[in-house]
Design an enzyme around this catalytic site. Sequence first.
Site, PDB file in Angstrom:
ATOM      1  N   CYS A 427       4.947  42.457  12.580  1.00  0.00           N
ATOM      2  CA  CYS A 427       6.102  41.617  12.529  1.00  0.00           C
ATOM      3  C   CYS A 427       5.415  40.402  12.249  1.00  0.00           C
ATOM      4  O   CYS A 427       4.105  40.104  11.831  1.00  0.00           O
ATOM      5  CB  CYS A 427       7.248  41.883  13.579  1.00  0.00           C
ATOM      6  SG  CYS A 427       6.541  41.340  15.292  1.00  0.00           S
ATOM      7  N   HIS A 559       6.153  72.118   3.456  1.00  0.00           N
ATOM      8  CA  HIS A 559       5.864  73.388   4.517  1.00  0.00           C
ATOM      9  C   HIS A 559       4.294  73.754   4.418  1.00  0.00           C
ATOM     10  O   HIS A 559       3.697  74.380   5.701  1.00  0.00           O
ATOM     11  CB  HIS A 559       6.372  74.443   3.806  1.00  0.00           C
ATOM     12  CG  HIS A 559       5.766  75.311   2.760  1.00  0.00           C
ATOM     13  ND1 HIS A 559       5.858  74.753   1.397  1.00  0.00           N
ATOM     14  CD2 HIS A 559       4.895  76.489   2.798  1.00  0.00           C
ATOM     15  CE1 HIS A 559       5.017  75.365   0.461  1.00  0.00           C
ATOM     16  NE2 HIS A 559       4.609  76.312   1.231  1.00  0.00           N
TER      17      HIS A 559
END
Length: 653
Positions: A427, A559
Site C-alpha cells: 500500500c 486441473h
Amino acid sequence: MKAYMQRMGRSLMLPVATLPVAALFMGVGYWIDPSGWGGNNLLAAFLIKAGGTILDNLGILFAVGLALGMSKDKDGASALAGLVAFLTPMTLVNSDAVAMFKKIAVEDVDIAFGAINFKNVFVGILAGLIAAAMYNRFSSVKLPMALSFFSGKRLVPIVTAGMMAVVSAALIFVWPPVYTTLVTFGEFISGLGPIGAGLYGLFNRLLIPTGLHHALNNVFWFNLAGIDDIGKFWASEGVKGVTGMYQAGFFPVMMFGLPAGALAIYQCARPEKKKVTASLMVAAAFASFFTGVTEPLEFSFMFVAWPLYVVHAILTGISMFIAATFQWTAGFNFSAGLIDFVLSLRVPIANKPYMLILLGLVMAVVYYVTFRFVITKFNLMTPGREEGDGEETPDIDTTGDSKHAVMAQRIYDALGGAANVMTIDNCTTRLRLQLQDTGAADQSKIKATGVPGLKVIDDKNIQVIVGTEVQFVADEMNRLHHGAAGTANAAVETAAVEPVSKNQELFAVANGKLVPITEVSDDVFSEKMMGDGYAILPVSGEIFSPVAGTISSVFPTKHAVGITTPTGVEVLLHMGLDTVDLGGAPFTVYVTAGQQVGRGQMIAQADLAAIKAAGKKTDMIVAFTNGDKVEQLTVETSKEVSANDIIGELVSK
C-alpha cells in the site's frame, strides 16, 4: 474477514492516490481566484474543473481500483469489469430509470435515488468488490467450442454485467433504507459536533494497525453517508467552519505533534543508539510534516510501545475536537501535510486555517512532553531503547540507485525466499506479504535492513513498513519472486555461482497418504505411460510444489500444472482423476507460466468436496514425464505425510 478487509484497505489506496492531483489543480485554482472560484479567471476555472475530473467521478475510480486490487492477478480485465459493474447501476438505478420502471413522475421518486451518481463511493465499492469476485471466479472458465471466443477473461465483463443487473434490481428496493441508515449515521455523528470529530480522530488512529481505518474514512471523507467532507471542502460547499471539520484537526498532529514526538523518542534513545535512531526519526518526521504520511513514524513504536500509540490516538482525538470546537478548518486530498495545507489556504470555505498552525505548536509541546514522560515513566522500548548492543546502522547501504534492489533482496531472503513467499503486495508505506509460514521469517534480519518496523498479522500474513518508497522495493521483490531478478541480483554482492545440483529433494504436495503411482486407478498413470512418479490421497485442499523450478504450463481447466526443474526434468502435477471435465471449477491456481517456484511453495487450492460430489477421485499425482532426464527416483510410499515433508529424492542425468 479481517484479511479481506485489509485487502480492501490496500486496494482503496490506488484510487485514493489519485486525489493529490485534484488537490493540486483545485488548490492552485482557488489560490488564483478565491472569490470567483474560476468565474474571474480562465486559468483558475480550467484548473478547478480539472480537479473536478477526479472528485466528480470518485465512484468510478473506487470501482475500477477495487476491482483491480482485489483480483487474484491484478489483470486489466478485472478493471474493465469494475467499470462495467459501476455503469450498470448508474444506468438502471438513477431517478429517471426508477420513475420509468415504477411508472411515476420523476419528482415523486425517492430522494435516495438522486444519490446514485458518479460520485457515489458506496456503489463504487460494491461494484468493485463484485467485479473482482466475478474475475476471480470466471477468468479461467472455458466455454464449449461454439462459444469459445467468450471464454476466460472475455467472459468476466459479461457475467459481471449480468450480476450487476440483478444487484441493480435489488438496489431499487434496498437502496432507500440503506441510504436512510447511512444518512442517519452521518447526521448522528454530525449532531455530536466537535465531540463527533474527536471520536472520529481517536478511532481513525486506533484502526491504523489493522488497515481498517480506510473503511471509517469513507464514511466521513466521501459521499457515503452524506458528509463528503473532502468533496465539499474542495468544491467550497456547505457551512464555513463546519465543512472540513473531519480533516482540519489532523494538520496539527501530522505537521507538528508527531515530529515533536519523534524528537522525544530520539532523546530517550540509548547514547550508543542515537545515531541510527536519529536517521529513522528524521526521515519519518520529514514525511509526516511535508506529506502527512505517518505510518513510518507510527509503526516505529506502534507495537514495541503500544501504550504510547494509544496516547497518540487520544491526542489526535483531542486535536480534532479543539479544531472543530473553534471552527478552524482546512482540507486535504491526500493527507494532512504541509503540501495539502498550503494548497487549501485559499479555498474559500477554509476558516481561520492559520490558527491550525498555532494549535500545531501547542500540540508539538504536548506531544513532546507527553511522549517523554510516558516513555521514561513506563520504560517503553521505543526505537533506540532496546536492550543489547544492536546494530549501529542498517546492514545495507541506504543510499544510491541500488538501495531498493539491495533491500528487496535482503527482505526477500529473510522471509524465506521462493520457498516461503506466496504473494507480494503493497500500500502507501507497507509491504503486505502472504507467506506459507510467518514463523519461518527471520525478523531480526528484516529489521537489520533499516525498515521502521514489521507486523505479523497471523501465521500467513506479515507486513513490513518501508516508507514512502515502498513501491520500488515491492517492484524489486516481485522481480525476484517471478524470476526476473536481473536488476536486484546485480545490485547484491553474491558468491560465485555453483553448478546446479543433479540431486533434488522431493516434497509432499499435500497432506494425506503417500502411495505408489502404480496404485492410481487410471491406466495412463498406473502403467507409467506418463512416466514414473507417486501420488497422494489428500485430506485437505492445499497443494504445494514438489520441486523447485519454473512453471512451464497451467492447463486451461486448472486441473494440472507443469514444472521444469533447473536440470530439465519435466514434472506434471495432476490434481484428481478425470477432473478436466469440471472446467476448473474446484481449483484455484496461484501461479502462472514462466513463474519461478520453490519446493514446498503453495501453488493451488482444490475443493475436495466439490471433486467428490462430481463423482471424481481426488488423487494428487506427480509424474516425471521425460524419463530420459531421470537417472534415479526414490520415494518412500505407503505412509501418512504432511505437506512439505521430504518424501524422496530425484537424481537427474
